[in-house]
Design a protein around this motif. Structure first.
Motif: not given
Ligand code: FES
Length: 160
Positions: A114, A122, A124-126, A128-129
């Motif tokens: 985080e 930030g 993109p969602e894909e 975050t890993h």
């Protein structure tokens, strides 16, 4: 003839430049300036010959990251990373090293996925890993430091 080949090379260079500019322009639609900056000019990329802590982690995507720490008086004085991963893993690795530098061991352990995501404005969602991979690799390097400190003989048998 010679002039012609020089002209062709100038055209080719120009085409490459335009292609790069268009890739960066597209990336700007998806990634923050902080991500782009660290992807194009990662500040902490590279290996360290003599680190006091080294961690290597393979993420769920199959990409690997390695982080090296130089530690003096329980404080991280320098950090480096390498990765065979994507552009965002480069940005996340660079940010993890940036955040860790100057911190003590206890505070460096708190550098979570985080915190890396927030510091990069930030992802993109894909992607975050990729931040999780950087955070886990940093923790692995810190754990390696603590383990080697308590059991220095381990380092003799360990190849970095
Ligand atoms: Fe594997 Fe980013 S680290 S896709």
């Amino acid at each position: 003839m010679k002039g012609e080949s020089k002209e062709m090379s100038v055209d080719f260079d120009k085409a490459i430049e335009e292609m790069q500019a268009s890739i960066i322009e597209d990336a700007r639609k998806v990634y923050s300036e902080k991500v782009i900056e660290r992807w194009l000019r990662p500040k902490y990329m590279g290996e360290m010959e003599k680190s006091q802590g080294c961690g290597k982690v393979k993420g769920p995507c199959g990409d690997t990251m390695k982080i090296f720490l130089s530690i003096h008086d329980e404080k991280i004085v320098d950090a480096r990373f390498i990765t065979d991963g994507c552009a965002t893993s480069i940005a996340a690795g660079s940010m993890a090293c940036e955040l860790a530098t100057g911190k003590n061991i206890k505070d460096a352990f708190k550098i979570s996925e985080e915190i890396i995501l927030k510091s990069l404005d930030g992802l993109p969602e894909e992607s975050t890993h990729c931040a999780l991979l950087a955070s886990n690799t940093l923790k692995e390097a810190l754990t390696d430091y603590l383990t080697s400190k308590n059991e220095p003989w381990r380092r003799l048998y360990k190849k970095q």
